[in-house]
Scaffold this active site. Sequence first.
Site, PDB file in Angstrom:
ATOM      1  N   ASN A 179       0.806  -1.237   0.000  1.00 46.71           N
ATOM      2  CA  ASN A 179       0.000   0.000   0.000  1.00 46.71           C
ATOM      3  C   ASN A 179       0.828   1.271   0.000  1.00 46.71           C
ATOM      4  O   ASN A 179       0.351   2.335  -0.403  1.00 46.71           O
ATOM      5  CB  ASN A 179      -0.992  -0.018   1.156  1.00 46.71           C
TER       6      ASN A 179
ATOM      7  N   CYS B 224      -2.830   1.837   6.996  1.00 46.90           N
ATOM      8  CA  CYS B 224      -2.917   1.168   8.300  1.00 46.90           C
ATOM      9  C   CYS B 224      -3.501   2.081   9.361  1.00 46.90           C
ATOM     10  O   CYS B 224      -3.951   1.626  10.400  1.00 46.90           O
ATOM     11  CB  CYS B 224      -1.527   0.738   8.730  1.00 46.90           C
TER      12      CYS B 224
ATOM     13  N   GLU C 274       9.080   3.821  14.186  1.00 45.01           N
ATOM     14  CA  GLU C 274       9.825   4.221  12.996  1.00 45.01           C
ATOM     15  C   GLU C 274       9.758   5.733  12.855  1.00 45.01           C
ATOM     16  O   GLU C 274       8.716   6.342  13.142  1.00 45.01           O
ATOM     17  CB  GLU C 274       9.237   3.541  11.751  1.00 45.01           C
TER      18      GLU C 274
HETATM   19  N1  NAD Z   1       1.600  -0.459  10.798  1.00 44.24           N
HETATM   20  C1  NAD Z   1       1.994   0.016   9.619  1.00 44.24           C
HETATM   21  O1  NAD Z   1       2.852   0.910   9.515  1.00 44.24           O
HETATM   22  C2  NAD Z   1       1.396  -0.577   8.376  1.00 44.24           C
HETATM   23  C3  NAD Z   1       1.688   0.045   7.153  1.00 44.24           C
HETATM   24  C4  NAD Z   1       1.131  -0.502   5.983  1.00 44.24           C
HETATM   25  C5  NAD Z   1       0.301  -1.627   6.037  1.00 44.24           C
HETATM   26  N2  NAD Z   1       0.061  -2.195   7.251  1.00 44.24           N
HETATM   27  C6  NAD Z   1      -0.823  -3.347   7.329  1.00 44.24           C
HETATM   28  O2  NAD Z   1      -0.561  -4.268   6.259  1.00 44.24           O
HETATM   29  C7  NAD Z   1      -1.775  -4.886   5.853  1.00 44.24           C
HETATM   30  C8  NAD Z   1      -1.966  -4.669   4.364  1.00 44.24           C
HETATM   31  O3  NAD Z   1      -0.792  -4.965   3.673  1.00 44.24           O
HETATM   32  P1  NAD Z   1      -0.610  -6.383   3.003  1.00 44.24           P
HETATM   33  O4  NAD Z   1      -1.890  -6.901   2.493  1.00 44.24           O
HETATM   34  O5  NAD Z   1       0.542  -6.329   2.071  1.00 44.24           O
HETATM   35  O6  NAD Z   1      -0.197  -7.261   4.287  1.00 44.24           O
HETATM   36  P2  NAD Z   1       0.370  -8.737   4.295  1.00 44.24           P
HETATM   37  O7  NAD Z   1       0.745  -9.001   5.685  1.00 44.24           O
HETATM   38  O8  NAD Z   1      -0.532  -9.676   3.586  1.00 44.24           O
HETATM   39  O9  NAD Z   1       1.719  -8.656   3.405  1.00 44.24           O
HETATM   40  C9  NAD Z   1       2.760  -7.829   3.823  1.00 44.24           C
HETATM   41  C10 NAD Z   1       4.048  -8.368   3.213  1.00 44.24           C
HETATM   42  O10 NAD Z   1       4.293  -9.649   3.772  1.00 44.24           O
HETATM   43  C11 NAD Z   1       4.457 -10.603   2.746  1.00 44.24           C
HETATM   44  N3  NAD Z   1       4.009 -11.894   3.262  1.00 44.24           N
HETATM   45  C12 NAD Z   1       2.786 -12.457   3.169  1.00 44.24           C
HETATM   46  N4  NAD Z   1       2.770 -13.653   3.783  1.00 44.24           N
HETATM   47  C13 NAD Z   1       4.032 -13.850   4.287  1.00 44.24           C
HETATM   48  C14 NAD Z   1       4.673 -14.888   5.027  1.00 44.24           C
HETATM   49  N5  NAD Z   1       4.014 -15.998   5.389  1.00 44.24           N
HETATM   50  N6  NAD Z   1       5.970 -14.745   5.363  1.00 44.24           N
HETATM   51  C15 NAD Z   1       6.661 -13.633   5.001  1.00 44.24           C
HETATM   52  N7  NAD Z   1       6.113 -12.611   4.300  1.00 44.24           N
HETATM   53  C16 NAD Z   1       4.815 -12.736   3.949  1.00 44.24           C
HETATM   54  C17 NAD Z   1       3.648 -10.062   1.606  1.00 44.24           C
HETATM   55  O11 NAD Z   1       4.059 -10.621   0.380  1.00 44.24           O
HETATM   56  C18 NAD Z   1       3.954  -8.587   1.708  1.00 44.24           C
HETATM   57  O12 NAD Z   1       5.195  -8.319   1.120  1.00 44.24           O
HETATM   58  C19 NAD Z   1      -2.867  -4.230   6.654  1.00 44.24           C
HETATM   59  O13 NAD Z   1      -3.181  -5.009   7.782  1.00 44.24           O
HETATM   60  C20 NAD Z   1      -2.249  -2.916   7.095  1.00 44.24           C
HETATM   61  O14 NAD Z   1      -2.828  -2.425   8.284  1.00 44.24           O
HETATM   62  C21 NAD Z   1       0.577  -1.695   8.422  1.00 44.24           C
HETATM   63  O1  LIG Z   2      -0.365   2.255   5.782  1.00 46.92           O
HETATM   64  C1  LIG Z   2       0.388   2.563   6.661  1.00 46.92           C
HETATM   65  C2  LIG Z   2       1.310   3.717   6.519  1.00 46.92           C
HETATM   66  O2  LIG Z   2       2.258   3.697   7.562  1.00 46.92           O
HETATM   67  C3  LIG Z   2       0.497   4.971   6.512  1.00 46.92           C
HETATM   68  S1  LIG Z   2       1.485   6.387   6.406  1.00 46.92           S
HETATM   69  O3  LIG Z   2       2.217   6.285   5.132  1.00 46.92           O
HETATM   70  O4  LIG Z   2       2.444   6.366   7.522  1.00 46.92           O
HETATM   71  O5  LIG Z   2       0.598   7.519   6.462  1.00 46.92           O
END
Ligand code: NAD
Ligand SMILES: O=C[C@H](O)CS(=O)(=O)O
Length: 484
Positions: free
Chosen positions: A156, A289, A463
């Site tokens: 994302n 997120c 971070e």
């Molecule tokens: N806290 C934050 O800063 C933050 C930021 C962005 C997204 N997110 C979270 O991420 C989610 C959306 O992103 P997404 O769909 O890519 O998440 P995801 O957890 O499905 O995937 C994240 C990454 O992990 C990899 N991955 C998937 N399964 C794995 C495994 N078994 N072992 C190792 N790597 C694996 C994916 O290919 C991808 O590169 C949402 O829950 C969002 O809230 C959190």
């Molecule tokens: O999706 C999660 C990202 O951390 C949001 S932001 O880029 O920090 O605004």
Amino acid sequence: MLMLKDPSLLRTQAYINGAWVDAAATFTVDNPATGEVIATVADVGVAGTRAAIDAAHAAQPGWAAWTGKERAAVARRFYDLIVANADDLAAILTAEMGKPLPEAKGEILYGASFIEWFAEEAKRIYGDVIPGHQRDKRILVLKQPVGVVGSITPWNFPNAMIARKLAPALAVGCTFVARPSELTPLSALALAALAARAGVPAGVFNVVPSYDAAAVGAELCANPKVAKITFTGSTRVGKILMRQCADTVKKLSLELGGNAPFVVFDDADLDAAADGALIAKFRNAGQTCICANRIYVQAGVYDAFAKKLRERLATLRLGNGTEPGVTTGPLISEAAVAKVERHLRDAVEKGAAVVAGGRRSNLGRTFFEPTLLTEVTQDMLVAREETFGPLAPLVRFATEEEAVAMCNASEFGLAGYVYSRDLARVWRVAERIETGMVGINTGLISTEVAPFGGVKQSGLGREGSKYGCDDYLETKYLCLGGIA
Ligand SMILES: NC(=O)c1ccc[n+]([C@@H]2O[C@H](COP(=O)([O-])OP(=O)(O)OC[C@H]3O[C@@H](n4cnc5c(N)ncnc54)[C@H](O)[C@@H]3O)[C@@H](O)[C@H]2O)c1
Ligand SMILES: O=C[C@H](O)CS(=O)(=O)O
């Protein structure tokens, strides 16, 4: 076809030990708006990941031997190159992820701000001198880089989520193996191209595109040469990585899922709150997120706020992110659309009302109209799970106590938002809400100068900010004896 000022930024090979590497296996990257294949990328898999780890391990002592000032100079050149190529980086990002170009440009500059921030921090990795506990003792504390860092990031924010991790790692002398999402590897590869131009030495920053996330993740977690895993993504995957890191006791930074509450009290500036809700909910088509996932509105202003937010939804324009004026792009996949529909259906079946949107768009299979729901209750899926789409649910509440209790009724605790002009109330709620970050009378909190991260099952560590190097450093204690 991607039209770039510098076509060499569109990379489809892995970047390992300072070289662009092909692989027998490949995978395709699709444009989520159109479904067209925009690139076919080398899939280096576990073998390539192991080679990258070996390269990073070999390069780390040399990189750590550079002075902070020398690393800062390279990072500063890296920052300047990112900014100078921001339009191309944004075009690549929009093509592989779908967000509107202005938002993609914003992400590029946001990611670059971390490179800039930690270029400055690189010169200030201080230790301590502690008064000895005995007359012949002198005590020193050193801060040393943890070593090789394995990074796994989501689709994302395919640029900023890597930059937010790479920046402190480079600053303190760690080396880095990045495994970007299989959905959006091109942004990471473009960053590698610019890092090389900036003078980041071979082996310091490696990018290993791969389709099999689980296998590559398992290698990063199990390989004893990797000292730390930094992960951004879902809580589900974060837990898998935690388990996989146990055997080698790796350091972990986890930025996981969210379910942000957005609370509007009856003394709030309702126009400001509606503006804040629009950005907090619909930025990146609701795929961030820290998106407002649950919007709690005090009963006395519920109808007025719903009207104001509905008016603002009407200003959103759904479309292909490359088109001027588009504010809201596609979701990343049909599966993402299906999750929004599942939350919508559940809410309506339990009594919610659709007051705007509420259906797929005829623009394409991944487009969903920005949607506003009223009469939402806490028992609905949309209040309990992270929707990760353009669906705004309004929940009515009566008292401050009730609002705080509903906010905290979640295993997640990443961000929360509070709108009120009562300073005492703002302090009470901000201190009691169980999140790592709180937006107060604002819906946009992301910045490199502040510590980003969550509590409960939203993650570990922070971070950005002056705290951002901590997770990439070890603290070593030296005890000098015999000093008579
Ligand atoms: N806290 C934050 O800063 C933050 C930021 C962005 C997204 N997110 C979270 O991420 C989610 C959306 O992103 P997404 O769909 O890519 O998440 P995801 O957890 O499905 O995937 C994240 C990454 O992990 C990899 N991955 C998937 N399964 C794995 C495994 N078994 N072992 C190792 N790597 C694996 C994916 O290919 C991808 O590169 C949402 O829950 C969002 O809230 C959190
Ligand atoms: O999706 C999660 C990202 O951390 C949001 S932001 O880029 O920090 O605004």
